[in-house]
Design a protein around this motif. Structure first.
Motif, mmCIF file in Angstrom:
data_model
loop_
_atom_site.group_PDB
_atom_site.id
_atom_site.type_symbol
_atom_site.label_atom_id
_atom_site.label_comp_id
_atom_site.label_asym_id
_atom_site.label_seq_id
_atom_site.Cartn_x
_atom_site.Cartn_y
_atom_site.Cartn_z
ATOM 1 N N LEU A 1 0.827 -1.211 0.000
ATOM 2 C CA LEU A 1 0.000 0.000 0.000
ATOM 3 C C LEU A 1 0.863 1.264 0.000
ATOM 4 N N LEU A 2 1.957 1.245 0.766
ATOM 5 C CA LEU A 2 2.848 2.405 0.813
ATOM 6 C C LEU A 2 3.471 2.673 -0.554
ATOM 7 N N LEU A 3 3.901 1.612 -1.212
ATOM 8 C CA LEU A 3 4.482 1.772 -2.541
ATOM 9 C C LEU A 3 3.433 2.270 -3.534
ATOM 10 N N ALA A 4 2.231 1.735 -3.416
ATOM 11 C CA ALA A 4 1.160 2.179 -4.312
ATOM 12 C C ALA A 4 0.861 3.652 -4.109
ATOM 13 N N PHE A 5 0.873 4.104 -2.838
ATOM 14 C CA PHE A 5 0.660 5.512 -2.522
ATOM 15 C C PHE A 5 1.696 6.395 -3.212
ATOM 16 N N SER A 6 2.908 5.857 -3.341
ATOM 17 C CA SER A 6 4.010 6.636 -3.920
ATOM 18 C C SER A 6 4.007 6.620 -5.442
ATOM 19 N N LYS A 7 3.080 5.851 -6.039
ATOM 20 C CA LYS A 7 2.975 5.744 -7.494
ATOM 21 C C LYS A 7 4.329 5.386 -8.097
ATOM 22 N N PRO A 8 4.802 4.163 -7.868
ATOM 23 C CA PRO A 8 6.168 3.774 -8.238
ATOM 24 C C PRO A 8 6.440 3.820 -9.741
ATOM 25 N N LEU A 9 7.686 4.113 -10.035
ATOM 26 C CA LEU A 9 8.176 4.114 -11.413
ATOM 27 C C LEU A 9 9.202 2.998 -11.560
ATOM 28 N N ASP A 10 9.227 2.383 -12.729
ATOM 29 C CA ASP A 10 10.155 1.287 -12.963
ATOM 30 C C ASP A 10 11.593 1.785 -12.893
ATOM 31 N N ALA B 1 12.709 8.155 -5.304
ATOM 32 C CA ALA B 1 11.742 8.614 -4.309
ATOM 33 C C ALA B 1 10.418 7.880 -4.436
ATOM 34 N N ARG B 2 10.021 7.641 -5.684
ATOM 35 C CA ARG B 2 8.741 6.942 -5.905
ATOM 36 C C ARG B 2 8.815 5.489 -5.426
ATOM 37 N N ASN B 3 10.014 4.964 -5.271
ATOM 38 C CA ASN B 3 10.199 3.603 -4.769
ATOM 39 C C ASN B 3 10.639 3.578 -3.305
ATOM 40 N N LEU B 4 10.520 4.723 -2.644
ATOM 41 C CA LEU B 4 10.880 4.863 -1.225
ATOM 42 C C LEU B 4 12.336 4.470 -0.978
ATOM 43 N N SER C 1 9.928 6.986 6.869
ATOM 44 C CA SER C 1 9.591 8.380 6.589
ATOM 45 C C SER C 1 8.227 8.486 5.910
ATOM 46 N N ALA C 2 7.973 7.558 4.983
ATOM 47 C CA ALA C 2 6.666 7.537 4.323
ATOM 48 C C ALA C 2 5.561 7.245 5.327
ATOM 49 N N VAL C 3 5.855 6.352 6.271
ATOM 50 C CA VAL C 3 4.885 6.027 7.321
ATOM 51 C C VAL C 3 4.593 7.255 8.171
ATOM 52 N N SER C 4 5.634 7.991 8.517
ATOM 53 C CA SER C 4 5.456 9.180 9.359
ATOM 54 C C SER C 4 4.546 10.206 8.719
#
Length: 555
Positions: free
Chosen positions: A426-435, A517-520, A547-550
């Motif tokens: 879910l966290l990765l999805a929130f960040s809209k990951p890029l390949d 950043a998009r991949n945390l 950091s994403a959790v915070s």
């Protein structure tokens, strides 16, 4: 050798209690003749509560059970609950009418053994009215096998209908008529018939009886019972406790599940929905509170179901839109939905500030693993916290949770069915990951909707780590996972990060920081990977996830 139908021995736990952690009376094991058990059912001394499923065995399973008895094979034990509790029960078994039970008299509810005892009742007590009945059974003395008949006419003399066994005079009159066959094997047929009669008259099975235990005490025992591989639960038990011509709890919960299926959340557990119905009826989330549903009228139960259905619909909409959870498969903890539904039951329209508070509550309780050990005390305090929030006494839903910090992401492994793996997804999805290799957007929809983990791959390739002596468990920790397309993962294969990341850095150019950043992945984590420093990479990547959790929890 014939095989008997699968039947697990009943499992009981003497530690289950009604008072002070101990049962009022220990479970009582006895050994009973199957004919007597069948008779007790027909006399109304053993009842089949409404939670029991309809008879489902195929004809071959019936024959297998009878063959097991004839060969003196074990067929498993029976579990009874002796109680004065009033549960709705079936009035028929195996096409036979069950006698009316005396009011107020303790009865024995059958918790495990329905299919076996139904078979025995049907085979021995069939009334012979329908030729196509599954209970039109006979034993072929020559073939030494049971069979289904398709006529009401008398079969050949070497075949004996099983319902004659309960009437010794009729049975042995048939046996004596075997001499009219004039066949050389008559003596053997007579001996076989007598052996069959003795087997069914003398065959015994173990019966365990739970005495005068409350529903709350019986429930955890009941939930451990398996029937056809499907666990029976307190939902089934409470169906029997609340059933009426106007209300069926199973149907009511199924109606809610059907509504949620339209939103892709139909897999939410029935027990979770039952907890919410209990709260809507003025009780709580715990098993003890759920038992209070028996005190309500069908109208009151229907009203509680209606408000629960509306609350779940709004809760699911919230999870879809505010949390980007596309289906029940990606919910970290099912009991989060119970509390969430209570929020939406008590508050019809949440303000923006309330929505933000609920979002923070969700992420805090998820990451802290709060619902991994949700006990009765937690249930009560959470219900009070929601009430305080709903009445504006509190601006947050207060749960005793603590920030686990970055360490959680290096301590737990990536498995599709674990809560923190779902949270990372879910966290990765929130960040809209890029390949990583192409900077193209990754479609997270399929991974989230189906709970599919095929798009998730090791940042430090597993085979590379294995070649360096890193244990599999350490290689599979959450901090080492990112989303990659199948094509990019194939290009990386088992290469060292210092090798393939040079390619990444060159191809992405000015887009590198954005993709990371998009991949945390922090800059520090990337630099550690460029040096093939796995330990430092894990520490720095975990900080990036934390950091994403915070940002979501306010921690």
């Amino acid at each position: 050798m014939s095989k008997k139908p699968s039947a697990k021995p009943a499992t009981t736990n003497p530690a289950q209690s009604t008072t002070a952690g101990l049962p009022s009376r220990a479970p009582e094991p006895t050994v009973d003749r199957i004919e007597e058990l069948a008779g007790r059912i027909l006399r109304g001394d053993i009842l089949l509560p409404k939670f029991q499923r309809e008879f489902v065995w195929e004809k071959h399973q019936i024959l297998d059970l009878l063959d097991s008895i004839a060969n003196n094979y074990p067929i498993g034990s029976v579990l009874l609950w002796r109680s004065r509790e009033l549960l709705k029960s079936e009035r028929n078994i195996a096409d036979l009418e069950i006698a009316k039970t005396q009011s107020g008299y303790p009865v024995n509810y059958l918790l495990d053994g329905q299919q076996r005892l139904s078979t025995i009742c049907g085979a021995l007590y069939w009334n012979g009215s329908e030729a196509e009945s599954r209970w039109n059974l006979a034993y072929d003395l020559r073939a030494k096998a049971f069979l289904h008949l398709d006529t009401l006419d008398d079969p050949p003399l070497h075949q004996i209908r099983l319902n004659k066994i309960i009437d010794p005079s009729a049975y042995f009159l048939h046996v004596s008529s075997l001499k009219t066959l004039g066949a050389p094997d008559v003596d053997a047929l007579e001996a076989q018939a007598k052996e069959l009669f003795d087997r069914f008259k003398d065959y015994k099975i173990a019966t365990v009886t739970l005495h005068e235990m409350s529903v709350e005490a019986v429930a955890p025992i009941f939930e451990r019972i398996n029937s056809r591989g499907t666990p029976l639960t307190i939902v089934d038990l409470m169906r029997a406790a609340t059933w009426s011509e106007q209300f069926d709890l199973i149907d009511a919960i199924a109606d809610i599940s059907d509504e949620l299926s339209n939103k892709y959340f139909g897999g939410i557990e029935r027990k979770a929905i039952l907890r919410s119905i209990s709260a809507a009826a003025g009780g709580g989330f715990s098993e003890a509170s759920i038992d209070g549903l028996r005190k309500h009228s069908s109208g009151e139960l229907e009203a509680a179901v209606k408000s629960t259905k509306e609350a779940y619909s709004r809760a699911v909409d919230f999870m879809s839109t505010e949390l980007h959870i596309p289906s029940d498969k990606q919910i970290p903890y099912v009991n989060q939905v119970v509390v969430l539904a209570e929020v939406f039951r008590l508050i019809k329209h949440l303000t923006p500030a309330q929505l933000a508070s609920v979002r923070r509550w969700f992420w805090r309780t998820a990451v802290a693993g709060y619902f991994g050990g949700w006990n009765t005390g937690n249930m009560g305090s959470d219900q009070k916290a929601v009430t305080s929030f709903a009445t504006a006494q509190k601006t947050e839903i207060e749960s005793v949770v603590h920030d686990p910090g970055a360490a959680i992401w290096t301590a737990q492994q990536f498995r599709s069915n674990t809560a923190h793996s779902k949270i990372l997804i879910l966290l990765l999805a929130f960040s809209k990951p890029l390949d990583l290799l192409t900077s193209q957007s990754i479609d997270t929809g399929d991974a989230l909707y189906h709970g599919n983990t095929k798009e998730f791959h090791h940042f430090f390739p597993r085979d590379y780590l294995k070649s360096k002596g890193v244990a599999t468990r350490k290689a599979n920790v959450l901090a080492n996972f990112v989303m990659l397309t199948a094509a990019s993962n194939k290009r990386i294969t088992n290469r060292a990060p210092s090798d393939y990341l040079k390619e990444v850095k060159k191809e992405l150019g000015g887009n590198l920081d954005k993709v990371l950043a998009r991949n945390l992945i922090t800059h520090e984590a990337f630099e550690a990977a460029m040096q093939d420093d796995y330990d430092k990479f894990l520490d720095e990547r975990a900080k990036g996830i934390a950091s994403a959790v915070s940002s979501l929890t306010g921690w």
